[in-house]
Design a protein around this motif. Structure first.
Motif, PDB file in Angstrom:
ATOM      1  N   GLY A   1       0.821  -1.206   0.000  1.00 59.24           N
ATOM      2  CA  GLY A   1       0.000   0.000   0.000  1.00 59.24           C
ATOM      3  C   GLY A   1       0.852   1.251   0.000  1.00 59.24           C
ATOM      4  O   GLY A   1       1.966   1.265   0.525  1.00 59.24           O
ATOM      5  N   VAL A   2       0.327   2.302  -0.591  1.00 54.78           N
ATOM      6  CA  VAL A   2       1.057   3.568  -0.652  1.00 54.78           C
ATOM      7  C   VAL A   2       1.178   4.187   0.738  1.00 54.78           C
ATOM      8  O   VAL A   2       2.278   4.529   1.168  1.00 54.78           O
TER       9      VAL A   2
ATOM     10  N   GLU B   1      -1.127   1.396   5.702  1.00 59.20           N
ATOM     11  CA  GLU B   1      -1.637   0.233   4.964  1.00 59.20           C
ATOM     12  C   GLU B   1      -0.609  -0.909   4.961  1.00 59.20           C
ATOM     13  O   GLU B   1      -0.963  -2.079   4.891  1.00 59.20           O
TER      14      GLU B   1
ATOM     15  N   LEU C   1       3.530  -0.100  -4.227  1.00 54.07           N
ATOM     16  CA  LEU C   1       2.668  -0.225  -5.415  1.00 54.07           C
ATOM     17  C   LEU C   1       2.409  -1.677  -5.790  1.00 54.07           C
ATOM     18  O   LEU C   1       3.315  -2.519  -5.747  1.00 54.07           O
ATOM     19  N   VAL C   2       1.200  -1.934  -6.211  1.00 56.69           N
ATOM     20  CA  VAL C   2       0.842  -3.250  -6.728  1.00 56.69           C
ATOM     21  C   VAL C   2       1.668  -3.560  -7.985  1.00 56.69           C
ATOM     22  O   VAL C   2       2.002  -4.713  -8.256  1.00 56.69           O
ATOM     23  N   GLU C   3       2.060  -2.524  -8.715  1.00 55.91           N
ATOM     24  CA  GLU C   3       2.913  -2.707  -9.892  1.00 55.91           C
ATOM     25  C   GLU C   3       4.270  -3.301  -9.493  1.00 55.91           C
ATOM     26  O   GLU C   3       4.800  -4.193 -10.179  1.00 55.91           O
TER      27      GLU C   3
ATOM     28  N   LYS D   1      -6.349  -6.601  -5.763  1.00 58.67           N
ATOM     29  CA  LYS D   1      -6.462  -6.164  -4.368  1.00 58.67           C
ATOM     30  C   LYS D   1      -7.953  -6.055  -4.073  1.00 58.67           C
ATOM     31  O   LYS D   1      -8.616  -5.137  -4.564  1.00 58.67           O
TER      32      LYS D   1
HETATM   33  N1  LIG Z   1      -1.612   2.509  -9.854  1.00 58.88           N
HETATM   34  C1  LIG Z   1      -1.739   2.395  -8.502  1.00 58.88           C
HETATM   35  N2  LIG Z   1      -2.525   3.242  -7.854  1.00 58.88           N
HETATM   36  C2  LIG Z   1      -2.660   3.135  -6.516  1.00 58.88           C
HETATM   37  C3  LIG Z   1      -1.988   2.131  -5.796  1.00 58.88           C
HETATM   38  C4  LIG Z   1      -1.165   1.234  -6.519  1.00 58.88           C
HETATM   39  O1  LIG Z   1      -0.532   0.315  -5.964  1.00 58.88           O
HETATM   40  N3  LIG Z   1      -1.059   1.400  -7.867  1.00 58.88           N
HETATM   41  N4  LIG Z   1      -2.171   2.027  -4.445  1.00 58.88           N
HETATM   42  C5  LIG Z   1      -2.951   2.860  -3.772  1.00 58.88           C
HETATM   43  C6  LIG Z   1      -3.169   2.676  -2.319  1.00 58.88           C
HETATM   44  O2  LIG Z   1      -2.331   1.701  -1.756  1.00 58.88           O
HETATM   45  C7  LIG Z   1      -4.654   2.305  -2.096  1.00 58.88           C
HETATM   46  O3  LIG Z   1      -4.899   1.026  -2.691  1.00 58.88           O
HETATM   47  C8  LIG Z   1      -5.092   2.185  -0.655  1.00 58.88           C
HETATM   48  O4  LIG Z   1      -4.835   3.347   0.040  1.00 58.88           O
HETATM   49  C9  LIG Z   1      -3.638   3.974  -4.423  1.00 58.88           C
HETATM   50  N5  LIG Z   1      -3.461   4.012  -5.851  1.00 58.88           N
END
Ligand SMILES: Nc1nc2c(c(=O)[nH]1)N=C([C@H](O)[C@@H](O)CO)CN2
Length: 116
Positions: free
Chosen positions: A16-17, A21, A71-73, A98
């Motif tokens: 999580g950003v 989180e 990041l999920v990336e 997610k």
């Molecule tokens: N492109 C993305 N955008 C966002 C991500 C991410 O991992 N990739 N993550 C978040 C936060 O973690 C959100 O999921 C919860 O606060 C926001 N945008």
């Protein structure tokens, strides 16, 4: 290309950003398609001639339990590189979901496609 698929693999990781989180592990769901020529295994019937999908799942769960990602990336790239490098896969397609993050959505996430 021959493929192994792993559907809806539940894993625990810190992701999580915002820092809050990443404080505790959360569930993410992986759909994985691994490209590998297993024509040899089709004839030999030997696990040594293919990629052991049980080992793939175990290694992913192990590494994601040890790491933390904003990041999920970045998480997705880490998993793709593990499969390509440790298991000598020819290619990987990965979807990282997610669940339950935003109201009104079942899940969100990314899809990656990587090759040797
Ligand atoms: N492109 C993305 N955008 C966002 C991500 C991410 O991992 N990739 N993550 C978040 C936060 O973690 C959100 O999921 C919860 O606060 C926001 N945008």
């Amino acid at each position: 290309m021959d493929t192994i698929f792993l559907e809806q693999v539940k894993v625990q990781t810190k992701l999580g950003v915002p820092e809050w989180e990443r404080a505790v592990p959360q569930t993410v769901i992986l759909d994985i398609e691994i490209g590998y020529d297993f024509s040899k295994a089709c004839l030999s019937d030997a696990i040594e001639d293919t990629i052991d999908y049980g080992q793939v799942v175990a290694r992913i769960r192990e590494t994601l339990a040890e790491h933390s990602f904003k990041l999920v990336e970045a998480l997705g790239e880490h998993v793709c590189q593990l499969i390509l490098q440790e298991f000598k896969a020819q290619s990987v397609k990965l979807k990282v979901s997610k669940p339950g993050i935003l109201p009104g959505l079942k899940a969100l996430g990314i899809q990656l496609s990587r090759q040797q």
